[in-house]
Enzyme design. Sequence first.
Site, PDB file in Angstrom:
ATOM      1  N   ASP A 157       0.817  -1.209   0.000  1.00 21.31           N
ATOM      2  CA  ASP A 157       0.000   0.000   0.000  1.00 21.31           C
ATOM      3  C   ASP A 157       0.856   1.266   0.000  1.00 21.31           C
ATOM      4  O   ASP A 157       2.026   1.250   0.369  1.00 21.31           O
ATOM      5  CB  ASP A 157      -0.886   0.032   1.247  1.00 21.31           C
ATOM      6  CG  ASP A 157      -2.059  -0.921   1.162  1.00 21.31           C
ATOM      7  OD1 ASP A 157      -2.036  -1.828   0.303  1.00 21.31           O
ATOM      8  OD2 ASP A 157      -3.000  -0.773   1.962  1.00 21.31           O
ATOM      9  N   HIS A 312       3.296  -2.263   3.493  1.00 24.54           N
ATOM     10  CA  HIS A 312       3.399  -0.934   2.893  1.00 24.54           C
ATOM     11  C   HIS A 312       4.785  -0.699   2.294  1.00 24.54           C
ATOM     12  O   HIS A 312       5.793  -1.195   2.821  1.00 24.54           O
ATOM     13  CB  HIS A 312       3.138   0.152   3.938  1.00 24.54           C
ATOM     14  CG  HIS A 312       1.753   0.145   4.503  1.00 24.54           C
ATOM     15  ND1 HIS A 312       1.340  -0.769   5.441  1.00 24.54           N
ATOM     16  CD2 HIS A 312       0.680   0.946   4.247  1.00 24.54           C
ATOM     17  CE1 HIS A 312       0.068  -0.534   5.749  1.00 24.54           C
ATOM     18  NE2 HIS A 312      -0.353   0.502   5.052  1.00 24.54           N
TER      19      HIS A 312
END
Length: 444
Positions: A157, A312
């Site tokens: 992400d 992430h």
Amino acid sequence: MLLSSLLPAAFFLSASAASLTHRSATHHEHRILQRLPSNEWFHPRDHPVHQLFRRDADTDGIVYPDVGSSTWAAAYPSSTPDTSQLPAAWTAALNAAVGAGNIPNVPVSSQPVPDTNPVYPDGYDPTGPDVCSGTYKCRIPGNVWDAPDGYIGTGFDDGPTSASPALLDFLEANNETVTHFMIGINIISEPDSFTRSVELGHDIAVHTWTHPYMTTLSNEDVLAQLGWTMQLIHNSTGGRLPKYWRPPYGDTDLRVSAIAKEVFGMETILWNQDTEDWSLTETGGTTAAAINASMTTWLTGSKTPGLIILEHELSDESVQAFEAAYLVMKSNGWNLQSVAQLAVAGQSPYQNALGINDGSVTPADIIIGEISATLSATLSSTTTSSTTSSSAPTKTSSQSATPSQSVASSADNSSNSAFSAWSRLSVGKSVVYGAIISACVIFL
């Protein structure tokens, strides 16, 4: 003598036909080179949702500004999108979906305390069937939470960021393909990493324009957050439109997921394990040791269901946490695959068909340069007809992640776009040229 003079002409005609088909199949003059012929992350060229993003009514055969240029960046919001500037086509598609009853009337949530879980008005249970909030781990049928048994659906992400080059280096060195859930304004600020992600063959998905809690937004604000990110990706990848999105903080519900699906044709991907690696650089956040302990537990445990781990590309520390876990994933027998590719697997026996069990086969959307494969798939599309359509079965935790693939806008149920007609015209020219060449050879 006659044969020697005809052969160069035949070669020229054949090359011209290939050139015409090549241009019509790719839409744009700028090239996007891909390492792998992956078409899992974007919609086929004649999916109806393309009508919301094309800027030319017939072929969209225009040249967009170079990715990273000031002209390119100036076409998009610099911060939270202004809903008064929404393209009319998007608003019309939303209104049509609402009018058809396809967008549930779930109230907008609120955050009395910033950066905390959104809450709904009294009388609305976030885990109930009338709301089904992802923040509260309610699973909407069709949303993807689990990978198939034995698989890890890989994805990251919040990219692209300054940490993305190191992640891309590691993935390239280990020949891994992942899904990047990208933020629109981050693409604007880090265009080189965005372009490299595409060139390496990674899958690109939407993570909104500015990373808000989506259930706190109006329908129009949801539309803007998703639509502008899709438009940017479309204009920066030769006309490709993402099939998948991930809500920031996992914050979606029946209303928000329906807007993504009914207006833009996007399915929702969430996760079943969370590293909290975003907080590695925050005061009081998690630590590398804590992530290592969690990863070890997950990766040495049951392989049913498979894992979709929230990770992430937000900082060097979060990238390093993945690198440290990678060997543990491999040594424990997990199969790693981009989560977008896992989500699409098994949806249809037909390549790029809009239906699940049947439907018109559309042109294969593959890497630039594979002209013969594109021609073959396009010719197939002219001889295969659709008679019925069906929807995907509800996915259980023990099944492969296979969300339904539906027509994007209730305002347009036709899968025949102007581009399809242009493709068939170009293929027709190619066939004619081929017949001329063959006739010359037979005559000789």
